[in-house]
Write a protein that holds these residues in place. Sequence first.
Motif, short mmCIF file in Angstrom:
data_model
loop_
_atom_site.label_atom_id
_atom_site.label_comp_id
_atom_site.label_asym_id
_atom_site.label_seq_id
_atom_site.Cartn_x
_atom_site.Cartn_y
_atom_site.Cartn_z
N GLY A 1 -7.19 -46.94 -9.25
CA GLY A 1 -7.69 -47.52 -10.49
C GLY A 1 -7.90 -46.77 -11.86
O GLY A 1 -7.56 -47.08 -13.06
N PHE A 2 -8.34 -45.57 -11.58
CA PHE A 2 -8.51 -44.62 -12.70
C PHE A 2 -7.53 -43.73 -13.01
O PHE A 2 -7.31 -43.30 -14.20
N VAL A 3 -6.91 -42.89 -12.39
CA VAL A 3 -6.12 -41.79 -12.47
C VAL A 3 -5.18 -42.20 -13.38
O VAL A 3 -4.71 -41.66 -14.44
N PRO A 4 -4.22 -43.42 -13.24
CA PRO A 4 -3.10 -43.86 -14.18
C PRO A 4 -3.65 -44.09 -15.36
O PRO A 4 -2.95 -43.74 -16.39
N GLN A 5 -4.79 -44.63 -15.62
CA GLN A 5 -5.32 -44.94 -17.00
C GLN A 5 -5.74 -43.45 -17.56
O GLN A 5 -5.44 -43.44 -18.82
N ILE A 6 -6.13 -42.52 -17.04
CA ILE A 6 -6.66 -41.19 -17.55
C ILE A 6 -5.39 -40.59 -18.07
O ILE A 6 -5.25 -40.16 -19.21
N PHE A 7 -4.23 -41.02 -17.14
CA PHE A 7 -3.09 -40.11 -17.61
C PHE A 7 -2.29 -40.93 -18.69
O PHE A 7 -1.66 -40.55 -19.88
N CYS A 8 -2.38 -42.42 -18.89
CA CYS A 8 -1.69 -43.38 -19.67
C CYS A 8 -2.31 -43.06 -21.18
O CYS A 8 -1.73 -42.71 -22.08
N PHE A 9 -3.63 -43.08 -21.14
CA PHE A 9 -4.48 -43.36 -22.56
C PHE A 9 -4.85 -42.06 -22.97
O PHE A 9 -4.88 -41.72 -24.04
N GLY A 10 -5.14 -41.03 -21.88
CA GLY A 10 -5.81 -39.83 -22.10
C GLY A 10 -4.76 -38.68 -22.28
O GLY A 10 -4.54 -38.17 -23.20
N VAL A 11 -4.09 -38.26 -21.33
CA VAL A 11 -2.93 -37.40 -21.18
C VAL A 11 -1.70 -37.67 -22.23
O VAL A 11 -1.44 -36.97 -23.27
N MET A 12 -1.00 -38.79 -21.92
CA MET A 12 0.07 -39.32 -22.86
C MET A 12 -0.31 -39.67 -23.97
O MET A 12 0.22 -39.28 -25.07
N GLY A 13 -1.38 -40.40 -24.03
CA GLY A 13 -1.97 -41.02 -25.54
C GLY A 13 -2.42 -39.77 -26.21
O GLY A 13 -2.15 -39.59 -27.58
N GLY A 14 -3.02 -38.99 -25.72
CA GLY A 14 -3.61 -37.53 -26.36
C GLY A 14 -2.54 -36.78 -26.76
O GLY A 14 -2.78 -36.02 -28.04
N LEU A 15 -1.51 -36.34 -26.01
CA LEU A 15 -0.36 -35.80 -26.59
C LEU A 15 0.45 -36.36 -27.55
O LEU A 15 0.78 -35.67 -28.76
N GLY A 16 0.37 -37.75 -27.65
CA GLY A 16 0.90 -38.30 -28.60
C GLY A 16 0.37 -38.27 -30.05
O GLY A 16 0.84 -38.15 -31.13
N ILE A 17 -1.05 -38.04 -30.04
CA ILE A 17 -1.83 -37.67 -31.08
C ILE A 17 -1.73 -36.42 -31.84
O ILE A 17 -1.29 -36.13 -32.80
N TRP A 18 -1.40 -35.43 -30.66
CA TRP A 18 -1.10 -34.22 -31.11
C TRP A 18 0.11 -34.07 -31.61
O TRP A 18 0.48 -33.24 -32.81
#
Length: 466
Positions: free
Chosen positions: A251-268
Amino acid sequence: MEAIEKKESQPTENTGDDYSLDRVPRDKRNMGWLSITNITFGIATAIFYFQMGSVMALQFGAINAIISAVYAIIVAGILGTFIAYLSAKSGMNVNLLSRGGGFGYIGASLTSFIYATNFIMYCALEGMILVAAVHEFFPVIPEWVLIIFFGTLVIPLNWFGIKQLDKLQKWSLPLFFVFLVAAIVMAAMTPSEYDGTFWSYMPEGVQAGGTALLLCIGMQHGIMGLTPLLASDYARFLKPKDMKIGIFAIGFVPQIFCFGVMGGLGIWFGVRLGEPNPGVYIVLLLGIWGALFTMLTQIRINITNIYSGSLSLSSFFENVFKFTPGRRFWVVVTGVSAIALMLGGITNHLELAMTFQGVFLMTWAAILVVDAIIVKKVLKIGPGYYEARQQFLFKWNPVGVVSLIISSVLGTIAALGVMGEFLQSTAAFFSALLAAILTVVIAIITKGKYYMKKEAQDIAKEDYIA
């Protein structure tokens, strides 16, 4: 008569090991939580999340993009955990859960069909990102040739179902991380277009919070409903002993990676390189290896899109037309449909459809969760288990159908800006909240009379949720 009843209660079709039209038997729920979480990384590693992060940061400010990502992780993670629990407990995906979860067997067909079109459209969208990246390097190859080649490639990669998906995602994940680290290193070595820290970037005339933040949240809503629902296609195979840790991981790990890791790297990436399109900056950073990185990520995501789309189409046509050619047939149909959308250039005209999809998916997820937790568990209305076989169900259940139609229509109108700027950006959340209220109200009014035509006597107690 007894023989007929026994025959009717059997699964209609399971297509090898995928049980697209009935619950997964308990002895077949034998995949560990790590394997299933790994499969869900197929969608979590899509370059699309880079693009969302980059676009939001450059248009609305990095801090607003970051806050919206945290919001997306929390909301999608909570929905995903509940849906993973329902799926793992019952052995059903959301298409089948909907039949006994407030919609009836024809009512659930509507959700299955719209869900399938969602995956076909995402498959076309992700496919065009791949085609554009490869065409950038090999302009001599016509785009239509690349569309047909890459659109066809994912069909055989889905042929053998969930076990094949597990192997493909498992072996391709290390390659993904190698490319990802290489892109990060190359970006770090590239002079930044912005002098300050990336999280402090703010376009001229934009401020933290307010309208800019709402617009970021509105963009997140377009995808937030998909990732929680997607978990059910795989969580139904979870080992019962892995339930406690598994549902949170799925439930949570994919969301963390989708919006947190990939989305965060996209911001950077976006702030540092001053470019919102990852199809451009990944290739600029890594050259031909960037095209290969794009190819890897887009094939990974489209494998999951094709798989989930085929399950939804299988459920829809079995329910409405009694047509059961097998899941592999629908794998081909899903793949060919995505190719047709790409060739027709329909991906350039999908803004309204994607707006509706974001509203619809969040609303559907909210109804399933509220029906299970409030209606079934708290209010004790309807059965304490899920049933997908037609002979036990009514065609329509107003609890889910009416809630979904009213909320989705009003949510889509809000998303188009008719109800003001605030509701335009929060349309999916507004629609989900309205649907949650309507689900409870209609369940109380109807007293649960449209859930079951007759009680099923062969449901294992371990599959009960209430």
